[in-house]
Design a protein around this motif. Structure first.
Motif, short mmCIF file in Angstrom:
data_model
loop_
_atom_site.label_atom_id
_atom_site.label_comp_id
_atom_site.label_asym_id
_atom_site.label_seq_id
_atom_site.Cartn_x
_atom_site.Cartn_y
_atom_site.Cartn_z
N SER A 1 -32.25 -40.04 -27.43
CA SER A 1 -32.29 -38.68 -26.92
C SER A 1 -32.69 -38.59 -25.45
O SER A 1 -32.72 -37.51 -24.89
N PHE A 2 -33.00 -39.73 -24.82
CA PHE A 2 -33.34 -39.72 -23.41
C PHE A 2 -32.08 -39.63 -22.55
O PHE A 2 -31.05 -40.19 -22.92
N LYS A 3 -32.18 -38.97 -21.40
CA LYS A 3 -31.03 -38.87 -20.50
C LYS A 3 -30.57 -40.23 -20.02
O LYS A 3 -29.39 -40.51 -19.93
N LYS A 4 -31.51 -41.11 -19.68
CA LYS A 4 -31.21 -42.45 -19.19
C LYS A 4 -32.00 -43.46 -20.02
O LYS A 4 -33.04 -43.94 -19.58
N PRO A 5 -31.51 -43.80 -21.20
CA PRO A 5 -32.28 -44.68 -22.08
C PRO A 5 -32.50 -46.07 -21.50
O PRO A 5 -33.41 -46.77 -21.90
N LEU B 1 -24.50 -52.92 -23.67
CA LEU B 1 -23.41 -51.97 -23.56
C LEU B 1 -23.52 -50.92 -24.65
O LEU B 1 -23.73 -51.25 -25.82
N LYS B 2 -23.35 -49.66 -24.28
CA LYS B 2 -23.39 -48.60 -25.28
C LYS B 2 -21.97 -48.39 -25.80
O LYS B 2 -21.05 -48.14 -25.04
N GLU B 3 -21.83 -48.54 -27.11
CA GLU B 3 -20.54 -48.34 -27.78
C GLU B 3 -20.69 -47.20 -28.77
O GLU B 3 -21.79 -46.71 -29.00
N ALA B 4 -19.60 -46.79 -29.35
CA ALA B 4 -19.63 -45.68 -30.30
C ALA B 4 -20.58 -45.95 -31.46
O ALA B 4 -21.25 -45.05 -31.95
N SER B 5 -20.68 -47.23 -31.87
CA SER B 5 -21.55 -47.58 -32.99
C SER B 5 -23.00 -47.83 -32.59
O SER B 5 -23.84 -48.09 -33.42
N GLY B 6 -23.29 -47.78 -31.30
CA GLY B 6 -24.66 -47.99 -30.82
C GLY B 6 -24.69 -49.01 -29.70
O GLY B 6 -23.66 -49.36 -29.13
N TRP B 7 -25.86 -49.49 -29.38
CA TRP B 7 -26.03 -50.46 -28.29
C TRP B 7 -25.69 -51.86 -28.77
O TRP B 7 -26.09 -52.27 -29.85
N LYS B 8 -24.96 -52.58 -27.95
CA LYS B 8 -24.58 -53.96 -28.25
C LYS B 8 -25.12 -54.86 -27.15
O LYS B 8 -25.08 -54.53 -25.97
N GLN B 9 -25.64 -56.01 -27.56
CA GLN B 9 -26.16 -57.00 -26.62
C GLN B 9 -25.10 -58.08 -26.47
O GLN B 9 -24.50 -58.52 -27.44
N ARG B 10 -24.90 -58.51 -25.22
CA ARG B 10 -23.90 -59.55 -24.95
C ARG B 10 -24.45 -60.51 -23.92
O ARG B 10 -25.10 -60.11 -22.96
#
Length: 90
Positions: free
Chosen positions: A5-9, A47-56
């Protein structure tokens, strides 16, 4: 509060300001590249994706661009504004 819910998580850091004499930027850039090449964790991407945050993990060392600025003519407020805008992009 949920981080989503933060503007810049991604803006979760602690800052401090130190004043140093003029630095040799080419040496600083070289040290930054060496540091990123040495520490695997500095090559992690989030990276923020539709399913949530992904680490790469990327095996290619890519040092961030070193930003420099002549601050001799900036007011204290101008300096804080500049540094805040830079920090927000980390």
């Amino acid at each position: 509060m949920d981080k989503g819910s933060f503007k810049k998580p991604g803006h979760w850091n602690q800052s401090f300001l130190i004043r140093v004499p003029e630095l040799e930027t080419s040496q600083l850039e070289s040290a930054l590249k060496t540091l990123v090449g040495y520490h695997d964790v500095l090559r992690m991407q989030y990276l923020k994706e539709a399913s949530g945050w992904k680490q790469r993990y990327t095996s290619e060392p890519h040092a961030p661009t070193l930003q420099t600025q002549d601050i001799s003519r900036l007011s204290e407020a101008g300096l804080q504004e500049l540094l805040t805008s830079w920090q927000s992009g980390f």
